[in-house]
Design a protein around this motif. Structure first.
Motif, PDB file in Angstrom:
ATOM      1  N   TYR A 129       0.832  -1.203   0.000  1.00  0.00           N
ATOM      2  CA  TYR A 129       0.000   0.000   0.000  1.00  0.00           C
ATOM      3  C   TYR A 129       0.870   1.258   0.000  1.00  0.00           C
ATOM      4  O   TYR A 129       0.598   2.220  -0.743  1.00  0.00           O
ATOM      5  CB  TYR A 129      -0.913  -0.040   1.217  1.00  0.00           C
ATOM      6  CG  TYR A 129      -1.915   1.091   1.301  1.00  0.00           C
ATOM      7  CD1 TYR A 129      -2.976   1.194   0.399  1.00  0.00           C
ATOM      8  CD2 TYR A 129      -1.813   2.048   2.312  1.00  0.00           C
ATOM      9  CE1 TYR A 129      -3.896   2.223   0.497  1.00  0.00           C
ATOM     10  CE2 TYR A 129      -2.728   3.075   2.419  1.00  0.00           C
ATOM     11  CZ  TYR A 129      -3.760   3.164   1.504  1.00  0.00           C
ATOM     12  OH  TYR A 129      -4.675   4.196   1.599  1.00  0.00           O
ATOM     13  N   ARG A 130       1.924   1.279   0.797  1.00  0.00           N
ATOM     14  CA  ARG A 130       2.824   2.435   0.861  1.00  0.00           C
ATOM     15  C   ARG A 130       3.522   2.647  -0.484  1.00  0.00           C
ATOM     16  O   ARG A 130       3.658   3.783  -0.944  1.00  0.00           O
ATOM     17  CB  ARG A 130       3.848   2.248   1.981  1.00  0.00           C
ATOM     18  CG  ARG A 130       3.283   2.471   3.375  1.00  0.00           C
ATOM     19  CD  ARG A 130       4.285   2.076   4.457  1.00  0.00           C
ATOM     20  NE  ARG A 130       5.476   2.917   4.389  1.00  0.00           N
ATOM     21  CZ  ARG A 130       5.622   4.097   5.004  1.00  0.00           C
ATOM     22  NH1 ARG A 130       4.613   4.617   5.710  1.00  0.00           N
ATOM     23  NH2 ARG A 130       6.764   4.774   4.901  1.00  0.00           N
ATOM     24  N   ARG A 173       2.451   1.927  -3.379  1.00  0.00           N
ATOM     25  CA  ARG A 173       1.472   2.449  -4.342  1.00  0.00           C
ATOM     26  C   ARG A 173       1.362   3.968  -4.236  1.00  0.00           C
ATOM     27  O   ARG A 173       1.078   4.652  -5.223  1.00  0.00           O
ATOM     28  CB  ARG A 173       0.126   1.794  -4.098  1.00  0.00           C
ATOM     29  CG  ARG A 173      -0.887   1.963  -5.220  1.00  0.00           C
ATOM     30  CD  ARG A 173      -2.229   1.367  -4.828  1.00  0.00           C
ATOM     31  NE  ARG A 173      -2.096   0.039  -4.260  1.00  0.00           N
ATOM     32  CZ  ARG A 173      -2.970  -0.500  -3.429  1.00  0.00           C
ATOM     33  NH1 ARG A 173      -4.053   0.183  -3.071  1.00  0.00           N
ATOM     34  NH2 ARG A 173      -2.783  -1.721  -2.964  1.00  0.00           N
ATOM     35  N   TYR A 174       1.578   4.500  -3.022  1.00  0.00           N
ATOM     36  CA  TYR A 174       1.462   5.937  -2.812  1.00  0.00           C
ATOM     37  C   TYR A 174       2.825   6.620  -2.663  1.00  0.00           C
ATOM     38  O   TYR A 174       2.900   7.757  -2.201  1.00  0.00           O
ATOM     39  CB  TYR A 174       0.590   6.209  -1.584  1.00  0.00           C
ATOM     40  CG  TYR A 174      -0.880   5.919  -1.846  1.00  0.00           C
ATOM     41  CD1 TYR A 174      -1.707   6.904  -2.376  1.00  0.00           C
ATOM     42  CD2 TYR A 174      -1.420   4.662  -1.586  1.00  0.00           C
ATOM     43  CE1 TYR A 174      -3.042   6.641  -2.623  1.00  0.00           C
ATOM     44  CE2 TYR A 174      -2.750   4.398  -1.836  1.00  0.00           C
ATOM     45  CZ  TYR A 174      -3.563   5.385  -2.362  1.00  0.00           C
ATOM     46  OH  TYR A 174      -4.891   5.127  -2.620  1.00  0.00           O
ATOM     47  N   SER A 227       5.539   5.893  -0.772  1.00  0.00           N
ATOM     48  CA  SER A 227       6.258   5.897   0.504  1.00  0.00           C
ATOM     49  C   SER A 227       7.230   4.731   0.558  1.00  0.00           C
ATOM     50  O   SER A 227       7.041   3.704  -0.096  1.00  0.00           O
ATOM     51  CB  SER A 227       5.267   5.798   1.675  1.00  0.00           C
ATOM     52  OG  SER A 227       4.402   6.909   1.697  1.00  0.00           O
ATOM     53  N   GLU A 252      -6.267  -1.416   3.868  1.00  0.00           N
ATOM     54  CA  GLU A 252      -6.901  -0.573   2.856  1.00  0.00           C
ATOM     55  C   GLU A 252      -8.360  -0.243   3.154  1.00  0.00           C
ATOM     56  O   GLU A 252      -8.923   0.646   2.515  1.00  0.00           O
ATOM     57  CB  GLU A 252      -6.764  -1.238   1.488  1.00  0.00           C
ATOM     58  CG  GLU A 252      -5.312  -1.436   1.072  1.00  0.00           C
ATOM     59  CD  GLU A 252      -5.157  -1.896  -0.369  1.00  0.00           C
ATOM     60  OE1 GLU A 252      -6.117  -1.775  -1.156  1.00  0.00           O
ATOM     61  OE2 GLU A 252      -4.047  -2.361  -0.706  1.00  0.00           O
ATOM     62  N   ASN A 282      -4.844   6.878   8.076  1.00  0.00           N
ATOM     63  CA  ASN A 282      -4.250   6.676   6.754  1.00  0.00           C
ATOM     64  C   ASN A 282      -2.967   7.502   6.587  1.00  0.00           C
ATOM     65  O   ASN A 282      -1.974   7.016   6.038  1.00  0.00           O
ATOM     66  CB  ASN A 282      -5.263   7.058   5.673  1.00  0.00           C
ATOM     67  CG  ASN A 282      -4.860   6.539   4.301  1.00  0.00           C
ATOM     68  OD1 ASN A 282      -4.388   5.406   4.170  1.00  0.00           O
ATOM     69  ND2 ASN A 282      -5.023   7.359   3.282  1.00  0.00           N
ATOM     70  N   LEU A 340       0.849   5.968   5.933  1.00  0.00           N
ATOM     71  CA  LEU A 340       1.523   6.358   4.681  1.00  0.00           C
ATOM     72  C   LEU A 340       2.649   7.357   4.904  1.00  0.00           C
ATOM     73  O   LEU A 340       3.357   7.711   3.938  1.00  0.00           O
ATOM     74  CB  LEU A 340       0.505   6.972   3.709  1.00  0.00           C
ATOM     75  CG  LEU A 340      -0.474   6.018   3.032  1.00  0.00           C
ATOM     76  CD1 LEU A 340      -1.454   6.798   2.160  1.00  0.00           C
ATOM     77  CD2 LEU A 340       0.266   4.970   2.203  1.00  0.00           C
ATOM     78  N   SER A 365       5.773   9.193   5.066  1.00  0.00           N
ATOM     79  CA  SER A 365       7.035   8.784   4.414  1.00  0.00           C
ATOM     80  C   SER A 365       8.233   8.835   5.362  1.00  0.00           C
ATOM     81  O   SER A 365       9.290   8.281   5.048  1.00  0.00           O
ATOM     82  CB  SER A 365       7.314   9.675   3.191  1.00  0.00           C
ATOM     83  OG  SER A 365       7.408  11.042   3.567  1.00  0.00           O
TER      84      SER A 365
END
Length: 223
Positions: free
Chosen positions: A111-112, A114-115, A117, A184, A194, A198, A200
């Motif tokens: 998930y990280r 994907r964004y 991070s 998610e 969230n 996420l 960074s």
């Protein structure tokens, strides 16, 4: 001969007089009359039954039990709803099994990525502490809105014990979900959680699971 008839006639008269005398002065004894006993019930007429109208019973009022209707959850599915300063809830389904810490780590890093991070590295000290937190939530069947985490950092030298300068926490209870759905759906369902997962700046993580209780401890600037 004539004298004989005269004597006989006189004799008959005397006999007749004696018969009349005995008939009037010595009556014959009464005859017994046999009879059968008769029941009194047979002599009395059978009374006709008197019909009384059946009493009309007034219906007794029945006390109906009070039934408290079950609360209806009208909240929409899949939408996080804030219930406290740091707590949220969400109406979602459940998976057949609960995710373990490694499955959650894999879903979190995917998930990280994907964004944009960085991937988080597993840390044993963080994982041990996260597990102690999950065990506590499982025991009380609830979460504590980070009260224990804040006390650990502020009053129990938590930064030194865990070996990091910056620490963060995401916690949940009551959701039996696989790793992807936990990350998610639940933790991505509201902005504060969230953003935390996420962020960074985090580069390490430890995860604890007990029943449906989960705890994710994020950290950076390892000492």
């Amino acid at each position: 001969m004539k004298l004989f008839f005269r004597i006989y006639f006189i004799f008959l008269i005397i006999i007749s007089l004696f018969s009349i005398y005995f008939l009037f002065y010595f009556p014959s004894p009464p005859q017994e009359i046999e009879y059968a006993p008769v029941s009194l019930l047979q002599l009395l007429p059978t009374p006709s039954p008197t019909l009384f109208p059946s009493p009309q019973l007034s219906p007794r009022p029945t006390r109906r039990p009070l039934i408290t209707p079950l609360p209806t959850d009208s909240s929409p599915w899949g939408i996080a709803r804030q219930t406290g300063e740091h707590t949220w809830t969400m109406k979602i389904g459940t998976d057949s099994v609960m995710a373990n810490p490694m499955e959650i780590l894999s879903a979190l890093n995917a998930y990280r990525q994907r964004y944009g991070s960085q991937i988080l590295t597993w840390d044993t000290a963080l994982a041990d502490y996260a597990q102690s937190r999950a065990d506590y939530f499982y025991k009380i069947k609830d979460i504590d809105a980070h009260a224990g985490f804040n006390t650990f950092l502020d009053k129990e030298d938590g930064f030194n014990k865990l070996g990091f300068n910056y620490l963060g926490e995401n916690i949940s209870f009551g959701y039996q979900l696989n790793g992807v759905h936990l990350i998610e759906w639940v933790y991505a369902g509201d902005e504060p959680h969230n953003k935390n997962q996420l962020d960074s700046k985090w580069d390490h993580v430890g995860i604890g699971v007990r029943g449906t209780a989960t705890c994710l401890i994020f950290a950076t600037a390892k000492r």
